[in-house]
Design a protein around this motif. Structure first.
Motif, short mmCIF file in Angstrom:
data_model
loop_
_atom_site.label_atom_id
_atom_site.label_comp_id
_atom_site.label_asym_id
_atom_site.label_seq_id
_atom_site.Cartn_x
_atom_site.Cartn_y
_atom_site.Cartn_z
N ALA A 135 51.53 -19.56 -38.91
CA ALA A 135 52.12 -18.30 -38.45
C ALA A 135 50.97 -17.33 -38.22
O ALA A 135 50.02 -17.27 -39.02
CB ALA A 135 53.11 -17.75 -39.47
N HIS A 136 51.09 -16.54 -37.16
CA HIS A 136 49.98 -15.66 -36.76
C HIS A 136 50.53 -14.32 -36.27
O HIS A 136 51.46 -14.27 -35.46
CB HIS A 136 49.17 -16.34 -35.65
N VAL A 137 49.93 -13.25 -36.79
CA VAL A 137 50.25 -11.90 -36.35
C VAL A 137 48.95 -11.12 -36.29
O VAL A 137 48.22 -11.04 -37.28
CB VAL A 137 51.22 -11.18 -37.31
N GLY A 138 48.62 -10.53 -35.14
CA GLY A 138 47.43 -9.69 -35.07
C GLY A 138 46.31 -10.29 -34.25
O GLY A 138 46.52 -11.11 -33.36
N ASP A 139 45.08 -9.90 -34.57
CA ASP A 139 43.92 -10.30 -33.78
C ASP A 139 42.97 -11.23 -34.51
O ASP A 139 41.80 -11.37 -34.13
CB ASP A 139 43.16 -9.06 -33.27
N GLY A 140 43.43 -11.88 -35.58
CA GLY A 140 42.65 -12.94 -36.20
C GLY A 140 42.79 -14.21 -35.38
O GLY A 140 43.23 -14.18 -34.22
N ALA A 141 42.45 -15.36 -35.96
CA ALA A 141 42.53 -16.61 -35.20
C ALA A 141 42.63 -17.80 -36.14
O ALA A 141 42.14 -17.77 -37.28
CB ALA A 141 41.33 -16.77 -34.28
N GLY A 168 51.77 -6.24 -35.56
CA GLY A 168 51.13 -6.11 -36.87
C GLY A 168 52.15 -5.90 -37.95
O GLY A 168 53.21 -5.31 -37.71
N LEU A 169 51.86 -6.36 -39.13
CA LEU A 169 52.74 -6.13 -40.27
C LEU A 169 52.72 -4.64 -40.60
O LEU A 169 51.66 -4.04 -40.73
CB LEU A 169 52.27 -6.92 -41.49
N GLY A 170 53.89 -4.04 -40.72
CA GLY A 170 53.99 -2.62 -41.06
C GLY A 170 54.24 -1.71 -39.88
O GLY A 170 54.58 -0.54 -40.08
N LEU A 171 54.07 -2.19 -38.66
CA LEU A 171 54.36 -1.37 -37.49
C LEU A 171 55.86 -1.14 -37.37
O LEU A 171 56.67 -1.97 -37.81
CB LEU A 171 53.84 -2.05 -36.22
N PRO A 172 56.27 -0.01 -36.78
CA PRO A 172 57.70 0.28 -36.68
C PRO A 172 58.46 -0.67 -35.77
O PRO A 172 59.67 -0.82 -35.88
CB PRO A 172 57.73 1.73 -36.15
N SER A 173 57.76 -1.31 -34.84
CA SER A 173 58.43 -2.22 -33.91
C SER A 173 58.84 -3.50 -34.63
O SER A 173 58.31 -3.86 -35.68
CB SER A 173 57.51 -2.55 -32.74
N GLU A 178 53.78 -15.33 -34.06
CA GLU A 178 53.55 -16.59 -33.35
C GLU A 178 53.57 -17.72 -34.38
O GLU A 178 52.79 -17.70 -35.32
CB GLU A 178 52.19 -16.54 -32.63
N VAL A 179 54.45 -18.67 -34.21
CA VAL A 179 54.58 -19.78 -35.16
C VAL A 179 54.48 -21.09 -34.40
O VAL A 179 54.80 -21.17 -33.21
CB VAL A 179 55.89 -19.72 -35.96
N GLY A 180 54.03 -22.12 -35.09
CA GLY A 180 53.89 -23.43 -34.46
C GLY A 180 53.49 -24.48 -35.46
O GLY A 180 53.39 -24.23 -36.67
N ALA A 181 53.22 -25.68 -34.95
CA ALA A 181 52.82 -26.79 -35.80
C ALA A 181 51.95 -27.74 -34.99
O ALA A 181 52.07 -27.82 -33.76
CB ALA A 181 54.04 -27.53 -36.36
N VAL A 182 51.06 -28.44 -35.68
CA VAL A 182 50.18 -29.40 -35.02
C VAL A 182 50.00 -30.60 -35.95
O VAL A 182 49.94 -30.45 -37.18
CB VAL A 182 48.81 -28.76 -34.69
N ALA A 183 49.95 -31.80 -35.37
CA ALA A 183 49.77 -33.02 -36.16
C ALA A 183 48.35 -33.07 -36.72
O ALA A 183 47.39 -32.57 -36.11
CB ALA A 183 50.05 -34.24 -35.30
#
Length: 246
Positions: A135-141, A168-173, A178-183
């Motif tokens: 799971a991914h939120v923001g500008d990391g990688a 981002g976590l905490g934003l009002p929106s 982004e979620v996914g999976a890989v073998a």
């Protein structure tokens, strides 16, 4: 008498150890269970203001960068650990739990909407068909480095040219992680980084370093050496995890 008993116990333990190593294991008994062997660290930025946090467990790795300070990142990771995503089917709900924790803390503070955090989470599912959920939120990688091939970036940055976070976590929106999976195959590597590391070295250079065939510890040391030259302003967190089965 006490010395004699201790000597006998030590002798028994020695015999049991030898037999345990040389004896026949029961059919179907695994030698070791699949796991993530990881190293990580945070290179402190020159601003002198902590912003990153990370956690490494046997099947869970997570990193966060707090744009309002380290408190937001700590809140996000605390919520992730409490949610125990290793035992959940849906990483989206784990991200939502972290979002609510940061948002609630921000609304309770004096200055509203100041606590915002990114989040990158990976969870190993061993099973018959091992895979990595993320799971991914923001500008990391998050990078997946299949053994013998080029690293593949699994995530998309939620910002434009280092501008404000779109998610981002905490934003009002409403949060849309982004979620996914890989073998996964034995020998595959997964790398989680915060935005400070990407800005310091650049995505292209980081990709080059990840393909060097070094051990996780040696790769982390090399990244640290180059960060020392770049002198990043923000904290730069890097976690390198190898998938092993023995």
């Amino acid at each position: 008498m006490t010395l004699l008993v201790i000597s006998i116990l030590v002798g028994c333990l020695s015999v049991m150890t030898v037999r345990g190593r040389q004896g026949n294991w029961p059919a179907g008994m695994p030698v070791a269970r699949p796991r993530l062997v990881a190293v990580g660290g945070t290179y402190e930025g020159s601003r002198g203001r902590p912003s990153d946090a990370y956690v490494i467990q046997e099947r869970l790795v997570a990193a966060a960068h707090g744009t309002g300070g380290g408190a937001a990142a700590a809140l996000a990771l605390g919520a992730v650990i409490g949610a125990r995503p290793q035992y959940q089917e849906d990483l989206d709900e784990c991200a939502q739990t972290a979002h609510r924790a940061v948002r609630t803390a921000s609304l309770r503070g004096r200055a509203r909407n100041t606590l915002v955090s990114t989040l990158d989470v990976i969870v190993l599912e061993p099973g018959e068909n091992p895979r990595l959920r993320f799971a991914h939120v923001g500008d990391g990688a998050i990078w997946h480095c299949p053994k013998g091939t080029e690293p593949q970036r699994l995530t998309t940055p939620h910002s434009f040219e280092n501008g404000p976070l779109l998610r981002g976590l905490g934003l009002p929106s409403e949060l849309n992680p982004e979620v996914g999976a890989v073998a996964l195959r034995p020998g595959d590597r997964v790398v989680v980084v915060t935005s400070g590391a990407i800005r310091a070295l650049g995505a292209a250079r980081m990709k080059e370093l990840l393909t060097g065939g070094m051990s996780p510890a040696a790769c982390l040391d090399r990244l640290y050496d180059e960060m020392a030259v770049a002198d990043p302003k923000d904290d730069a967190t890097v976690i390198i995890a190898d998938y092993v089965t023995a």
